[in-house]
Motif scaffolding. Structure first.
Motif, PDB file in Angstrom:
ATOM      1  N   ARG A 143      -3.304   4.830   7.834  1.00  0.00           N
ATOM      2  CA  ARG A 143      -2.337   5.785   8.406  1.00  0.00           C
ATOM      3  C   ARG A 143      -1.197   6.092   7.451  1.00  0.00           C
ATOM      4  N   LEU A 144      -1.095   5.351   6.375  1.00  0.00           N
ATOM      5  CA  LEU A 144      -0.037   5.616   5.396  1.00  0.00           C
ATOM      6  C   LEU A 144      -0.408   6.784   4.475  1.00  0.00           C
ATOM      7  N   SER A 183      -9.326  -5.567   3.588  1.00  0.00           N
ATOM      8  CA  SER A 183     -10.171  -4.653   4.369  1.00  0.00           C
ATOM      9  C   SER A 183     -10.966  -5.378   5.450  1.00  0.00           C
ATOM     10  N   LEU A 184     -10.894  -6.709   5.438  1.00  0.00           N
ATOM     11  CA  LEU A 184     -11.602  -7.454   6.490  1.00  0.00           C
ATOM     12  C   LEU A 184     -10.748  -7.589   7.747  1.00  0.00           C
ATOM     13  N   LYS A 185      -9.490  -7.163   7.631  1.00  0.00           N
ATOM     14  CA  LYS A 185      -8.602  -7.257   8.802  1.00  0.00           C
ATOM     15  C   LYS A 185      -8.407  -5.856   9.357  1.00  0.00           C
ATOM     16  N   LEU A 186      -9.028  -5.620  10.500  1.00  0.00           N
ATOM     17  CA  LEU A 186      -9.073  -4.269  11.062  1.00  0.00           C
ATOM     18  C   LEU A 186      -7.689  -3.657  11.261  1.00  0.00           C
ATOM     19  N   THR A 187      -6.778  -4.402  11.868  1.00  0.00           N
ATOM     20  CA  THR A 187      -5.460  -3.826  12.164  1.00  0.00           C
ATOM     21  C   THR A 187      -4.748  -3.455  10.869  1.00  0.00           C
ATOM     22  N   GLU A 188      -4.829  -4.335   9.879  1.00  0.00           N
ATOM     23  CA  GLU A 188      -4.165  -4.066   8.594  1.00  0.00           C
ATOM     24  C   GLU A 188      -4.789  -2.838   7.911  1.00  0.00           C
ATOM     25  N   LEU A 189      -6.115  -2.778   7.938  1.00  0.00           N
ATOM     26  CA  LEU A 189      -6.786  -1.649   7.286  1.00  0.00           C
ATOM     27  C   LEU A 189      -6.415  -0.330   7.966  1.00  0.00           C
ATOM     28  N   ALA A 228       0.817  -1.223   0.000  1.00  0.00           N
ATOM     29  CA  ALA A 228       0.000   0.000   0.000  1.00  0.00           C
ATOM     30  C   ALA A 228       0.848   1.270   0.000  1.00  0.00           C
ATOM     31  N   LYS A 229       1.976   1.230   0.693  1.00  0.00           N
ATOM     32  CA  LYS A 229       2.762   2.456   0.813  1.00  0.00           C
ATOM     33  C   LYS A 229       3.251   2.907  -0.564  1.00  0.00           C
ATOM     34  N   GLU A 230       3.784   1.939  -1.333  1.00  0.00           N
ATOM     35  CA  GLU A 230       4.299   2.359  -2.642  1.00  0.00           C
ATOM     36  C   GLU A 230       3.171   2.709  -3.610  1.00  0.00           C
TER      37      GLU A 230
END
Ligand code: PGA
Length: 220
Positions: free
Chosen positions: A218-219, A207-213, A189-191
């Protein structure tokens, strides 16, 4: 300005997952949840940015059993609606170009922003009437470029390819806002978000994984 972070749950999730997200989701994420959960989520957390995953070709109200209109979705707090996702254009073979155009008009008429999905064949998918409509409603539509080869496969095109395609889309469609979608996750996602022409990302599985989303949000 923050880039758009849109999470598309598709036909996934349940009330307990919604509750988890309502309590902890980064405020700038736009969450596309199945329409049956929209009212629950909106009433529990009116500030949640909700997108619908689709809407009816019919506008407002009427004798159309099983249909859900853009007007109903907007009344329940949806500020955005995905239109013409490839899983609807190709798999169910229901989202014909004329249906997509009708849905686009319905969404914009109700004051929502349409996230119009296209794949590599975007020049066929955005027909002339859609193009004309875009010209006068640029602030209410964004185009999500989602190559078919990237959806759910883990295979993201090169950054150059993404950038070149978005540039062509912006050139062809009056500088419309453009999102990229297809296998976006925390490791890429960052790149992807660093590409200048990427105004946001449309994220499915991750998007189903809250922490990852939240970390992706925040990026941006
Ligand atoms: P994916 O889905 O992130 O799981 O590839 C993207 C989409 O279909 O919008």
């Amino acid at each position: 300005m923050n880039k758009l972070i849109v999470g598309n749950w598709k036909m996934n999730g349940n009330l307990s997952l919604i509750d988890e997200f309502l309590h902890n989701l980064d405020a700038h994420v736009i969450l596309c949840i199945p329409s049956v959960f929209v009212a629950y989520a909106h009433l529990k957390k009116p500030t949640l940015q909700i997108a619908a995953q689709d809407c009816s070709v019919y506008s407002d109200f009427g004798a159309h059993t099983g249909e859900i209109s853009a007007k109903m979705l907007s009344e329940l707090g949806c500020k955005y609606a995905i239109i013409g996702h490839s899983e609807r254009r190709r798999t169910s073979n229901f989202d014909t170009p004329s249906n997509v155009f009708a849905k686009l008009q319905n969404v914009v008429k109700c004051g929502m922003t349409a996230i119009l999905c296209v794949d590599e064949s975007y020049s066929d998918l955005v027909d002339n009437q859609t193009k004309e409509f875009l010209k006068t409603n640029l602030n209410k539509v964004c185009i999500a470029y989602e190559p078919l080869s990237a959806i759910g496969t883990g295979k993201v095109p090169s950054l150059t390819e993404i950038s070149e395609t978005l540039s062509k889309i912006k050139d062809a469609y009056f500088g419309v806002q453009t999102l990229y979608g297809g296998s976006v996750n925390l490791s890429n996602a960052k790149e992807i978000l660093s590409i200048e022409l990427v105004d946001g990302v449309l994220i499915g599985g991750a998007s189903l994984k809250l922490t990852e989303l939240n970390k992706i949000a925040r990026l941006s």
